[in-house]
Design an enzyme around this catalytic site. Structure first.
Site, mmCIF file in Angstrom:
data_model
loop_
_atom_site.group_PDB
_atom_site.id
_atom_site.type_symbol
_atom_site.label_atom_id
_atom_site.label_comp_id
_atom_site.label_asym_id
_atom_site.label_seq_id
_atom_site.Cartn_x
_atom_site.Cartn_y
_atom_site.Cartn_z
ATOM 1 N N THR A 40 -5.043 4.353 -5.768
ATOM 2 C CA THR A 40 -5.905 3.460 -6.546
ATOM 3 C C THR A 40 -7.373 3.589 -6.147
ATOM 4 O O THR A 40 -8.262 3.441 -6.982
ATOM 5 C CB THR A 40 -5.410 2.006 -6.343
ATOM 6 O OG1 THR A 40 -4.096 1.920 -6.892
ATOM 7 C CG2 THR A 40 -6.295 0.992 -7.021
ATOM 8 N N THR A 111 -1.861 2.789 -1.762
ATOM 9 C CA THR A 111 -1.412 1.789 -0.794
ATOM 10 C C THR A 111 0.105 1.570 -0.789
ATOM 11 O O THR A 111 0.643 1.038 0.175
ATOM 12 C CB THR A 111 -2.109 0.433 -1.050
ATOM 13 O OG1 THR A 111 -1.834 0.060 -2.402
ATOM 14 C CG2 THR A 111 -3.597 0.518 -0.805
ATOM 15 N N ASP A 112 0.768 1.994 -1.881
ATOM 16 C CA ASP A 112 2.195 1.652 -2.009
ATOM 17 C C ASP A 112 3.036 2.179 -0.847
ATOM 18 O O ASP A 112 3.873 1.469 -0.300
ATOM 19 C CB ASP A 112 2.757 2.172 -3.333
ATOM 20 C CG ASP A 112 2.214 1.391 -4.517
ATOM 21 O OD1 ASP A 112 1.659 0.297 -4.299
ATOM 22 O OD2 ASP A 112 2.339 1.869 -5.653
HETATM 23 N N1 ASP Z 1 0.109 2.893 -7.113
HETATM 24 C C1 ASP Z 1 -0.941 3.109 -6.171
HETATM 25 C C2 ASP Z 1 -0.527 4.165 -5.153
HETATM 26 O O1 ASP Z 1 0.156 3.867 -4.190
HETATM 27 C C3 ASP Z 1 -1.315 1.856 -5.509
HETATM 28 C C4 ASP Z 1 -2.552 1.961 -4.676
HETATM 29 O O2 ASP Z 1 -3.130 3.003 -4.472
HETATM 30 O O3 ASP Z 1 -2.995 0.916 -4.211
HETATM 31 O O4 ASP Z 1 -0.913 5.278 -5.296
#
Ligand code: ASP
Length: 358
Positions: A40, A111-112
């Site tokens: 993200t 972050t996932d």
């Molecule tokens: N869907 C995203 C990922 O993990 C979430 C994020 O980056 O916060 O790539």
């Protein structure tokens, strides 16, 4: 100020170890390498930001560090394959080895599954220099995008000499957590990354990068996991315990070729339904099982095999004889340690040693 108070402050300053200085020195001349993988933090509507575009977002960056950038991937964290993990770790190791003057490395990640990638680097990067993993909860097209602030903080942590020897660090929201313990605790909120049970290692504030805890467990430069000759990671699956859970899921992953299983057990190591028999099925086929807790914090205690005369059923005895306790490692972290352990050994005693040292 009274003389006694003044004298007390002088004594206090004199006895504080260097690492605890209140306003730690920032090093603007420190060189830091950004390795961008996506997520993200770079997911702008209409096209993902590149590594170079990411560093251009940070105002007055040269006041904090001299940053070089490279693009490793530009995908969601959950899309990274295990082969890419191997390549990423090999790349970070290579960058640090070929450039001894580099202060540290920053890796952007979605972050996932950030906590998994960070722990993998924590165990496989063989350097004292910091590897800082950073992401953002809001994308660059969203009001309140915090990615530039997180990046600036990550660069400062990577540039700070006091970050050396602490392994892979996760920096978001002004907080520094150890890759070993950090978890994404909320699907959407900015303060999502936390270390349940123990708390943050340190903070990034206006006055500097400050640490309050240290890492005692083996990692990075004290790790035995060398990926130089490793071309594939062994399959290890995670199985959840819930009321009435059927053991056939465990049997399926054994039959599908898993070399290890991490059980996210209830409480301090309980299974449900027919899972216990299925764990015995796994053991008979040489598949290692690690018992961890699904609670989110706390330990699963290593167990001694009880003496035979206690009349324990054979399946249960077998399970205890083979069982490896994750101790305080969360199921997802225990999976990574088991995968790495299996690149080196198939001796249960050795794997137990690793779970008590890392
Ligand atoms: N869907 C995203 C990922 O993990 C979430 C994020 O980056 O916060 O790539």
């Amino acid at each position: 100020m009274g003389r006694v108070v003044q004298a007390f402050i002088l004594v206090l300053v004199a006895v504080l170890p260097a690492g605890t200085s209140i306003a730690a020195q920032e090093t603007a001349s420190a060189r830091v390498r950004l390795i961008a993988t996506g997520g993200t933090i770079s997911n702008r509507e209409g096209g993902r930001l590149t590594a170079k575009e990411l560093i251009e977002l940070v105002p007055n960056l040269t006041n904090y560090a001299q940053v070089e950038a490279e693009q490793f991937a530009n995908v969601s964290s959950s899309q990274l394959t295990l082969n890419q993990w191997l390549q990423l770790s090999q790349r970070v190791n290579h960058v640090l080895a070929e450039d001894p003057g580099l202060a540290g490395v920053v890796v952007t990640s979605g972050t996932d599954t950030l906590e998994e990638t960070a722990y993998f680097l924590h165990l496989t990067v063989r350097s004292e220099r910091p590897v800082v993993v950073v992401g953002a909860m809001r994308n660059p097209s969203t009001l309140g995008y915090e990615g530039a602030a997180n990046l600036q903080q990550a660069f400062r942590v990577a540039a700070a000499p006091q970050s050396r020897g602490k392994g892979a660090l996760v920096v978001l929201n002004g907080e520094i957590n150890s890759a070993r313990e950090v978890t994404k605790t909320d699907s959407l909120r900015l303060h999502t990354f936390a270390t349940r049970g123990y708390g943050v290692l340190g903070l990034v504030d206006r006055d500097g990068v400050v640490y309050y805890r240290d890492m005692l467990r083996r990692h990075t430069y004290r790790s035995e996991f060398d990926l130089a000759g490793v071309t594939e990671l062994p399959r290890v699956d995670v199985i959840l315990v819930y009321q009435g859970a059927s053991g056939d899921l465990i049997e399926s992953v054994v039959d599908a070729g898993a070399h290890g299983i991490v059980v996210a057990a209830a409480g301090a190591g309980a299974t449900s339904g027919t899972q216990n028999e299925a764990i015995a099925y796994a053991h008979k086929r040489g598949v290692f099982t690690v018992m961890s807790t699904r609670t989110g914090s706390g330990r699963v205690i290593p167990r001694q095999l009880p003496p035979l005369e206690q009349g324990m059923p054979e399946g249960r005895r077998l399970n205890i004889a083979h069982r490896i306790a994750a101790q305080d490692l969360a199921p997802l972290k225990a999976r990574i340690l088991l995968m790495l352990a299996l690149t080196r050994t198939s001796d249960v005693t050795e794997i137990r040693r690793m779970f008590s040292e890392y």
